[in-house]
Structures are given as structure tokens and as C-alpha cells.
Design an enzyme around this catalytic site. Sequence first.
Site, PDB file in Angstrom:
ATOM      1  CB  SER A   1      -9.520   1.077  11.100  1.00  0.00           C
ATOM      2  OG  SER A   1     -10.365  -0.051  11.220  1.00  0.00           O
TER       3      SER A   1
ATOM      4  CB  THR B   1      -8.174  -3.747   0.084  1.00  0.00           C
ATOM      5  OG1 THR B   1      -7.946  -4.199   1.422  1.00  0.00           O
ATOM      6  CG2 THR B   1      -9.076  -2.534   0.085  1.00  0.00           C
ATOM      7  CD  GLU B   2      -3.439  -6.451  -3.597  1.00  0.00           C
ATOM      8  OE1 GLU B   2      -2.313  -6.405  -3.075  1.00  0.00           O
ATOM      9  OE2 GLU B   2      -3.657  -6.135  -4.775  1.00  0.00           O
TER      10      GLU B   2
ATOM     11  CB  VAL C   1     -12.276  -1.610   2.300  1.00  0.00           C
ATOM     12  CG1 VAL C   1     -12.397  -1.042   0.883  1.00  0.00           C
ATOM     13  CG2 VAL C   1     -12.557  -0.530   3.333  1.00  0.00           C
TER      14      VAL C   1
ATOM     15  N   PRO D   1     -12.504   3.738   7.760  1.00  0.00           N
ATOM     16  CG  PRO D   1     -11.195   3.219   5.907  1.00  0.00           C
ATOM     17  CD  PRO D   1     -11.094   3.698   7.306  1.00  0.00           C
TER      18      PRO D   1
ATOM     19  CE  LYS E   1      -5.199   1.461  10.566  1.00  0.00           C
ATOM     20  NZ  LYS E   1      -4.619   2.313   9.501  1.00  0.00           N
TER      21      LYS E   1
ATOM     22  CE1 TYR F   1      -5.334  -2.095  10.979  1.00  0.00           C
ATOM     23  CE2 TYR F   1      -7.603  -2.491  11.645  1.00  0.00           C
ATOM     24  CZ  TYR F   1      -6.694  -1.963  10.743  1.00  0.00           C
ATOM     25  OH  TYR F   1      -7.133  -1.294   9.620  1.00  0.00           O
TER      26      TYR F   1
HETATM   27  N1  LIG Z   1      -9.432  -3.155   3.964  1.00  0.00           N
HETATM   28  C1  LIG Z   1     -10.096  -2.861   5.067  1.00  0.00           C
HETATM   29  O1  LIG Z   1     -11.085  -3.533   5.441  1.00  0.00           O
HETATM   30  C2  LIG Z   1      -9.696  -1.675   5.894  1.00  0.00           C
HETATM   31  C3  LIG Z   1     -10.566  -1.251   6.920  1.00  0.00           C
HETATM   32  C4  LIG Z   1     -10.219  -0.167   7.688  1.00  0.00           C
HETATM   33  C5  LIG Z   1      -9.038   0.492   7.450  1.00  0.00           C
HETATM   34  N2  LIG Z   1      -8.187   0.066   6.465  1.00  0.00           N
HETATM   35  C6  LIG Z   1      -6.939   0.793   6.281  1.00  0.00           C
HETATM   36  O2  LIG Z   1      -6.830   1.197   4.943  1.00  0.00           O
HETATM   37  C7  LIG Z   1      -5.445   1.403   4.639  1.00  0.00           C
HETATM   38  C8  LIG Z   1      -5.149   0.763   3.303  1.00  0.00           C
HETATM   39  O3  LIG Z   1      -5.289  -0.657   3.429  1.00  0.00           O
HETATM   40  P1  LIG Z   1      -5.917  -1.579   2.280  1.00  0.00           P
HETATM   41  O4  LIG Z   1      -7.177  -2.148   2.809  1.00  0.00           O
HETATM   42  O5  LIG Z   1      -5.942  -0.861   0.982  1.00  0.00           O
HETATM   43  O6  LIG Z   1      -4.859  -2.768   2.283  1.00  0.00           O
HETATM   44  P2  LIG Z   1      -3.876  -3.294   1.143  1.00  0.00           P
HETATM   45  O7  LIG Z   1      -4.631  -3.543  -0.123  1.00  0.00           O
HETATM   46  O8  LIG Z   1      -3.126  -4.423   1.778  1.00  0.00           O
HETATM   47  O9  LIG Z   1      -2.913  -2.044   0.917  1.00  0.00           O
HETATM   48  C9  LIG Z   1      -1.988  -1.684   1.919  1.00  0.00           C
HETATM   49  C10 LIG Z   1      -1.148  -0.535   1.419  1.00  0.00           C
HETATM   50  O10 LIG Z   1      -0.150  -0.274   2.414  1.00  0.00           O
HETATM   51  C11 LIG Z   1       1.114  -0.272   1.779  1.00  0.00           C
HETATM   52  N3  LIG Z   1       2.162  -0.796   2.657  1.00  0.00           N
HETATM   53  C12 LIG Z   1       2.116  -1.910   3.420  1.00  0.00           C
HETATM   54  N4  LIG Z   1       3.299  -2.091   4.049  1.00  0.00           N
HETATM   55  C13 LIG Z   1       4.092  -1.063   3.676  1.00  0.00           C
HETATM   56  C14 LIG Z   1       5.428  -0.669   4.000  1.00  0.00           C
HETATM   57  N5  LIG Z   1       6.178  -1.406   4.829  1.00  0.00           N
HETATM   58  N6  LIG Z   1       5.913   0.439   3.422  1.00  0.00           N
HETATM   59  C15 LIG Z   1       5.171   1.177   2.581  1.00  0.00           C
HETATM   60  N7  LIG Z   1       3.902   0.859   2.237  1.00  0.00           N
HETATM   61  C16 LIG Z   1       3.379  -0.247   2.785  1.00  0.00           C
HETATM   62  C17 LIG Z   1       0.965  -1.168   0.571  1.00  0.00           C
HETATM   63  O11 LIG Z   1       1.934  -0.835  -0.381  1.00  0.00           O
HETATM   64  P3  LIG Z   1       2.423  -1.946  -1.475  1.00  0.00           P
HETATM   65  O12 LIG Z   1       1.243  -2.247  -2.309  1.00  0.00           O
HETATM   66  O13 LIG Z   1       3.514  -1.228  -2.174  1.00  0.00           O
HETATM   67  O14 LIG Z   1       2.872  -3.104  -0.668  1.00  0.00           O
HETATM   68  C18 LIG Z   1      -0.440  -0.839   0.113  1.00  0.00           C
HETATM   69  O15 LIG Z   1      -0.451   0.323  -0.692  1.00  0.00           O
HETATM   70  C19 LIG Z   1      -4.665   0.795   5.809  1.00  0.00           C
HETATM   71  O16 LIG Z   1      -4.204   1.843   6.628  1.00  0.00           O
HETATM   72  C20 LIG Z   1      -5.701  -0.042   6.546  1.00  0.00           C
HETATM   73  O17 LIG Z   1      -5.419  -0.178   7.912  1.00  0.00           O
HETATM   74  C21 LIG Z   1      -8.506  -0.997   5.678  1.00  0.00           C
END
Ligand SMILES: NC(=O)c1ccc[n+]([C@@H]2O[C@H](COP(=O)([O-])OP(=O)(O)OC[C@H]3O[C@@H](n4cnc5c(N)ncnc54)[C@H](OP(=O)(O)O)[C@@H]3O)[C@@H](O)[C@H]2O)c1
Length: 167
Positions: free
Chosen positions: A62, A110-111, A108, A105, A79, A75
Site C-alpha cells: 500500500s 473495493t470492499e 482503490v 496501491p 505494510k 495498517y
Molecule cells: N482498497 C484500497 O484502497 C487498498 C489500498 C492499498 C492497498 N490495498 C490492499 O489491497 C489488498 C486487497 O484489498 P481490497 O482493497 O481488494 O479489499 P477487499 O475487497 O476487502 O478484499 C480483501 C481480500 O482479502 C481477503 N481476506 C480478508 N481476510 C482474510 C482472511 N482472514 N483469510 C483469507 N483471506 C482474507 C478477502 O477474502 P474474502 O473475500 O474471501 O473474504 C478478500 O479477497 C489488501 O492487501 C489491501 O491492504 C487496498
Amino acid sequence: MVNNAGLALVGPAEAAPEDEWDRMLAVNVEGLLHVTRAALPHLVGAAADSPRRVADLVTISSTAGRVARAGQAVYSLTKSGVNAFSESLRQELQPKRVRVGVVGPGTVATELSTHLRPGIREAVAGQLGDMELLRPEDVADAVVYMVTRERRVAVNEMLVRAGEQTW
Ligand SMILES: NC(=O)c1ccc[n+]([C@@H]2O[C@H](COP(=O)([O-])OP(=O)(O)OC[C@H]3O[C@@H](n4cnc5c(N)ncnc54)[C@H](OP(=O)(O)O)[C@@H]3O)[C@@H](O)[C@H]2O)c1
């Protein structure tokens, strides 16, 4: 192999439930460690045996791993920690032609924010305002770029911010 699973349970440290910190450490750090450890022999094997003679381990970090901001202490800890872990592995695995990369990133759509506590979620949304967020495919593009480079090239780090993002 892409380490993508992660939680961002942000909010001021003083009022943060310990459980949120534990969950971020469990998924963002421990989960990543166990998955990586399990994958390493397969990656080394793939780099040795596959037609391209290279394999890739990519971690989704991140911008919070680069710049720590108020309200994101734990967080950012996770990271920036995975950034250091990846850099160390990069050096270890380079002779075996397993490329280790980090994609960081920005914000984004997302959820991710759906897991936030009420109040924090609205505050985060308020900070973002009407900023146009990255889409998941923008991050996927960076990963695809990294892993499709020729064997002679190693792109180890990419930051992908939303165009309007200042942090
Ligand atoms: N969204 C942003 O703004 C942003 C920015 C920078 C970095 N990121 C990084 O991007 C990555 C993906 O996040 P996202 O934004 O796509 O969020 P998200 O939509 O909430 O997705 C999170 C993912 O992590 C999985 N996960 C969560 N807890 C878990 C557990 N205990 N065991 C196995 N899998 C688990 C979820 O699986 P399930 O769907 O099966 O629960 C899902 O696939 C993360 O590492 C996050 O830190 C996100």
C-alpha cells in the site's frame, strides 16, 4: 503467486479495539508469511523447470507502507513490514530467479472500507470526498506488467496512486 489478502481497519489508535490490530497482524502479516513459506519451494521449482525459467512472487502492499499517516498506524506497520520482508526475500531468491515484487496501491474502490466501524467509515469517505478512486483492474494491470517482463528484467516495486491522490 500474489499475496493480496489484507485488512485496513484504520482509525485513531487511542480508541482502536485491540481486536482490530490483532486481525490486521493476523491477515496482513502472519497470513502472508505462512502462504509465502508454503509457496517458496513451488516458486523455486517453477523458476528452475518452467519454459520461461523465472517465477514471480508479488505482494500487494500500500502507499501506507511508504507514507505513514495519522489514523493508520497499525495498517502502516503491517505494510511497511511486508515491504521489508519482500526486499529481504528479493535478495535471497534472486539467484534462483524467483522475482519478488511489491505493488503499492493508493486508494482503490473495493470492499476494504466495508469492514470499518461506523463513524470511521464515514470519516474516511469524507476525507476522500469526490476523488476518483483506482479500480481493482488498475492494480491488476501493474501486477500483470511486473510478471510478464522478460527474464532479464526485474521490476521489484511499483506505487500506483489514484491520479488525484496527494499522499
Ligand atoms: N482498497 C484500497 O484502497 C487498498 C489500498 C492499498 C492497498 N490495498 C490492499 O489491497 C489488498 C486487497 O484489498 P481490497 O482493497 O481488494 O479489499 P477487499 O475487497 O476487502 O478484499 C480483501 C481480500 O482479502 C481477503 N481476506 C480478508 N481476510 C482474510 C482472511 N482472514 N483469510 C483469507 N483471506 C482474507 C478477502 O477474502 P474474502 O473475500 O474471501 O473474504 C478478500 O479477497 C489488501 O492487501 C489491501 O491492504 C487496498
